[in-house]
Design an enzyme around this catalytic site. Structure first.
Site, PDB file in Angstrom:
ATOM      1  N   ASP A 175     -11.119  18.945 -35.439  1.00 11.45           N
ATOM      2  CA  ASP A 175     -10.312  20.144 -35.264  1.00 11.45           C
ATOM      3  C   ASP A 175      -9.245  19.905 -34.179  1.00 11.45           C
ATOM      4  O   ASP A 175      -9.578  19.887 -33.012  1.00 11.45           O
ATOM      5  CB  ASP A 175     -11.191  21.349 -34.919  1.00 11.45           C
ATOM      6  N   TRP A 181     -22.068  16.867 -33.315  1.00 10.57           N
ATOM      7  CA  TRP A 181     -21.946  15.409 -33.399  1.00 10.57           C
ATOM      8  C   TRP A 181     -21.729  14.761 -32.052  1.00 10.57           C
ATOM      9  O   TRP A 181     -22.072  13.591 -31.859  1.00 10.57           O
ATOM     10  CB  TRP A 181     -20.925  15.014 -34.439  1.00 10.57           C
ATOM     11  N   ASN A 195     -22.680  23.883 -34.942  1.00  8.88           N
ATOM     12  CA  ASN A 195     -21.452  23.378 -34.326  1.00  8.88           C
ATOM     13  C   ASN A 195     -21.665  23.341 -32.814  1.00  8.88           C
ATOM     14  O   ASN A 195     -21.365  22.345 -32.146  1.00  8.88           O
ATOM     15  CB  ASN A 195     -20.298  24.297 -34.708  1.00  8.88           C
ATOM     16  N   GLN A 224     -22.035  20.726 -38.174  1.00  3.95           N
ATOM     17  CA  GLN A 224     -21.108  19.646 -37.818  1.00  3.95           C
ATOM     18  C   GLN A 224     -21.538  18.360 -38.513  1.00  3.95           C
ATOM     19  O   GLN A 224     -22.556  18.337 -39.204  1.00  3.95           O
ATOM     20  CB  GLN A 224     -21.041  19.460 -36.292  1.00  3.95           C
ATOM     21  N   GLU A 243     -11.366  13.606 -22.475  1.00  5.72           N
ATOM     22  CA  GLU A 243     -11.886  13.814 -23.828  1.00  5.72           C
ATOM     23  C   GLU A 243     -11.306  12.815 -24.825  1.00  5.72           C
ATOM     24  O   GLU A 243     -12.000  12.380 -25.751  1.00  5.72           O
ATOM     25  CB  GLU A 243     -11.532  15.242 -24.249  1.00  5.72           C
ATOM     26  N   ARG A 258     -21.903  27.744 -39.013  1.00  3.62           N
ATOM     27  CA  ARG A 258     -21.155  26.483 -39.051  1.00  3.62           C
ATOM     28  C   ARG A 258     -21.977  25.336 -38.490  1.00  3.62           C
ATOM     29  O   ARG A 258     -22.584  25.448 -37.431  1.00  3.62           O
ATOM     30  CB  ARG A 258     -19.874  26.636 -38.220  1.00  3.62           C
ATOM     31  N   ARG A 272     -14.745  22.613 -20.443  1.00  2.00           N
ATOM     32  CA  ARG A 272     -15.001  23.948 -21.007  1.00  2.00           C
ATOM     33  C   ARG A 272     -16.079  23.929 -22.078  1.00  2.00           C
ATOM     34  O   ARG A 272     -16.513  24.980 -22.549  1.00  2.00           O
ATOM     35  CB  ARG A 272     -13.701  24.532 -21.573  1.00  2.00           C
TER      36      ARG A 272
END
Length: 632
Positions: free
Chosen positions: A374, A207, A244, A255, A569, A253, A200
């Site tokens: 996160d 990063w 991000n 990273q 992941e 935002r 997704r």
């Protein structure tokens, strides 16, 4: 694909009808109906194959059967009626097979462009919640504006929106109901390519990209790694920061900062031509700009300590989260205002209800996401108050990289593109000062470890996490400090399948609910492994590095062998499994027949680990020898 030397004697050739063979395999061996052949299936018979020479071969091994299914799936996609394949291809050693597919298939499948050719694949993914295909373009990118306005004329479903000169949190909130892709660099009439994480995550992440770049460089894809640096420089120039990710709701935002390392490692592989020297000057100028404007002249700098923090500005509920993600938090405030949770959420979103404490909660939440972690109990409802060890280690690395690049390639003096002048001595002093401040505020003399510092309470935390050991990677420690840190690292964070993101004791002590946070125990992540391997080697701990590399690669290899090539992941490194039950599940595990892309930084960690692992351990990996047997 050539046969491995190990299996050259098995060069028996088969010519298989693709559709029939796939059907037979799935009917006979995919007993749970997930279009994969895994160890969870329970076939009741052996599989017989007849070679072109008339020899009969029996396949019983799940790994071999899943390899055959994968090769048939590739042939089917190419619309081949028959597949010619050898037994040695079916029996390809697992480490060789994983590495080969990463290099020859996965990187290409993960490559995207934001242009006419590549836009469709991004704008039609699951993050777009309405029928519009939107792209946001910076007001001062004339090349991008011309390109996308012309594209809009032939693609009427595309809505092109020019961003205002100043991006505020209020503006970002105003477009949350109109989500879209942020443009990246257009060059010579085409989008500059980049690699996405996968699943997704269908955009360019902050990063993730650096770690993917490490794998790309190892695999000879310097062109793509360099292109990703160029897109980062575009982001800093036109959006003011490395995003991000290039989605509209990430405009405020960033990273974790890795650009200086990315530039340095790419340039090391480039021919030292005048053109590439100009590229280095440009990218170094942009990286210094990012350092100064994103990290040192905003709320991300804390004057009281002289150190830095993550700090993501924004208003209200982060729109990228799944419905219901904040239900328990919102329920507390709904009770306070005597409203149903849905009514409260709607009133809070549209500004009818203002609550400073809840606003601060979401500043912390956005900041936690900016950190890349996160989520974790380490940062929950506190992230914006912390001078984090990881961030300050990364900025120390920036300062050291600037020192190195200016000293090595610009004779100690550098004039940036904005006219500002720097010497390598200037950056050397910056790094030295940061090291002193980190020792003062982040180092615990009793526990012999770095910990995050809370600028609000003026106290160090004691949460044991992989990020505490980033100074090893940055080269910030003295050898004496490393000699204290490494035994602690191996004691607290070594698990069967690699390094833990945090230890069990800290996770349990700081958890305020039974929710498993994915950046905590018992999970392990590719970027932590890669940084800590390098950190161990920086200080002479080669044996420890090899052991931890092996443990991680064994986890990836064993899961790929058992589960039809799955490369996800993250992993539960205590149980060495991709079957995890954290808040977001596990990206990269949902596919039919064959994984086409693995997962970006997981692929990179495999290639990086193999490049460091002595050959005798690669052979043990192919034999799936368990780490505790190999290293005990």
């Amino acid at each position: 694909m050539n046969c491995s030397k190990k299996f050259v004697e098995n060069n028996i050739i088969f010519n298989l009808p693709v559709n029939k063979t796939m059907h037979d395999l799935l009917v006979g061996y995919d007993t749970d109906g997930d279009n994969k052949i895994t160890k969870d299936d329970a076939p009741s018979k052996d599989y017989y194959m007849v070679s072109t020479a008339g020899d009969t071969v029996i396949l019983r091994n799940t790994y071999y059967l899943s390899n055959l299914l994968q090769e048939l799936a590739i042939a089917n996609e190419k619309e081949y009626e028959n597949l010619t394949i050898t037994l040695c291809q079916i029996q390809e050693p697992p480490a060789e097979r994983i590495s080969r597919r990463i290099k020859s298939h996965f990187w290409d499948d993960l490559t995207r462009t934001v242009d006419d050719e590549g836009l469709k694949r991004i704008v039609e993914d699951e993050k777009v919640h309405d029928s519009h295909q939107r792209i946001y373009v910076p007001y001062n990118d004339s090349t991008g504006i011309d390109y996308f306005l012309n594209l809009q004329k032939k693609r009427r479903e595309l809505e092109v929106i020019i961003l205002p000169p100043t991006i505020t949190p209020e503006y970002v909130r105003s477009i949350n109901s109109r989500p879209g892709i942020l443009s990246l660099k257009i060059e010579n009439g085409k989008g500059v390519p980049f690699v996405v994480p996968g699943g997704r995550f269908n955009e360019m992440y902050g990063w993730d990209s650096y770690f993917e770049g490490i794998g790309l460089i190892i695999d000879g894809r310097i062109d793509l790694a360099k292109a990703m640096v160029d897109n980062f420089c575009y982001q800093i120039k036109y959006y003011g920061k490395i995003l991000n990710a290039n989605r509209s709701y990430y405009l405020t935002r960033t990273q974790p900062p890795f650009l200086s390392s990315f530039i340095r490692e790419v340039y090391a592989e480039l021919p030292k031509t005048e053109e590439n020297k100009k590229w280095l000057k440009h990218t170094l100028s942009i990286a210094i700009q990012e350092y100064e404007t994103v990290w040192m002249k905003t709320k991300r700098y804390t004057p009281s300590t002289g150190l830095n923090r993550y700090y993501a500005e924004g208003i209200g509920i982060p729109p990228e989260t799944e419905p219901g993600h904040f239900r328990s938090i919102l329920q507390e405030y709904a009770n306070k205002y005597d409203l149903s949770v849905l009514t409260f959420e709607e009133k809070y979103k549209n500004g009818e209800i203002k609550d400073a404490k809840l606003d601060r909660y979401f500043v912390h939440d956005r900041t936690l996401r900016e950190s890349g972690h996160d989520t974790t109990w380490r940062l929950a409802d506190i992230a914006a108050d912390l001078n984090c060890v990881d961030l300050n280690s990364l900025l120390y690395k920036y300062e050291k990289d600037f020192d190195f690049l200016i000293s090595t390639y610009f004779n100690g003096r550098f004039t940036a593109e904005n006219g500002h002048r720097y010497t390598n001595k200037y950056w050397h002093e910056k790094a030295s000062n940061r090291k002193i401040l980190m020792k003062q505020y982040l180092w615990d003399d009793e526990k012999h470890c770095f910990f995050d510092f809370n600028v609000k309470t003026e106290e160090r935390t004691d949460f044991m996490a992989a990020t505490n050991f980033f100074p090893l990677w940055a080269g910030l420690c003295t050898q004496e400090e490393a000699d204290l840190l490494v035994p602690l690292l191996m004691k607290e964070l070594k698990a069967q399948g690699g390094f833990l993101a945090s230890n069990k004791e800290s996770t349990e002590r700081y958890a305020s609910s039974d929710m498993q946070r994915q950046w905590d125990y018992p999970y392990g992540w590719a970027p932590h492994q890669m940084l800590l391997w390098k950190g161990l080697m920086n200080y002479g701990y080669k044996d420890e590095a090899i052991e931890m590399i092996y443990r991680w690669l064994w986890t990836i290899t064993q899961n790929a062998v058992d589960y039809n090539g799955t490369i996800p992941e993250k992993y539960d490194v205590v149980e060495s499994t991709h079957k995890v039950y954290a808040e977001y599940g596990n990206v990269g595990t949902e596919f039919a027949y064959i994984t086409k892309s693995g997962f970006g930084w997981m692929n990179a960690s495999y290639q990086y680990g193999l490049s460091l692992l002595p050959e005798k351990y690669v052979l043990k990996l192919d034999n799936l020898e368990k780490p505790d047997v190999v290293f005990n």
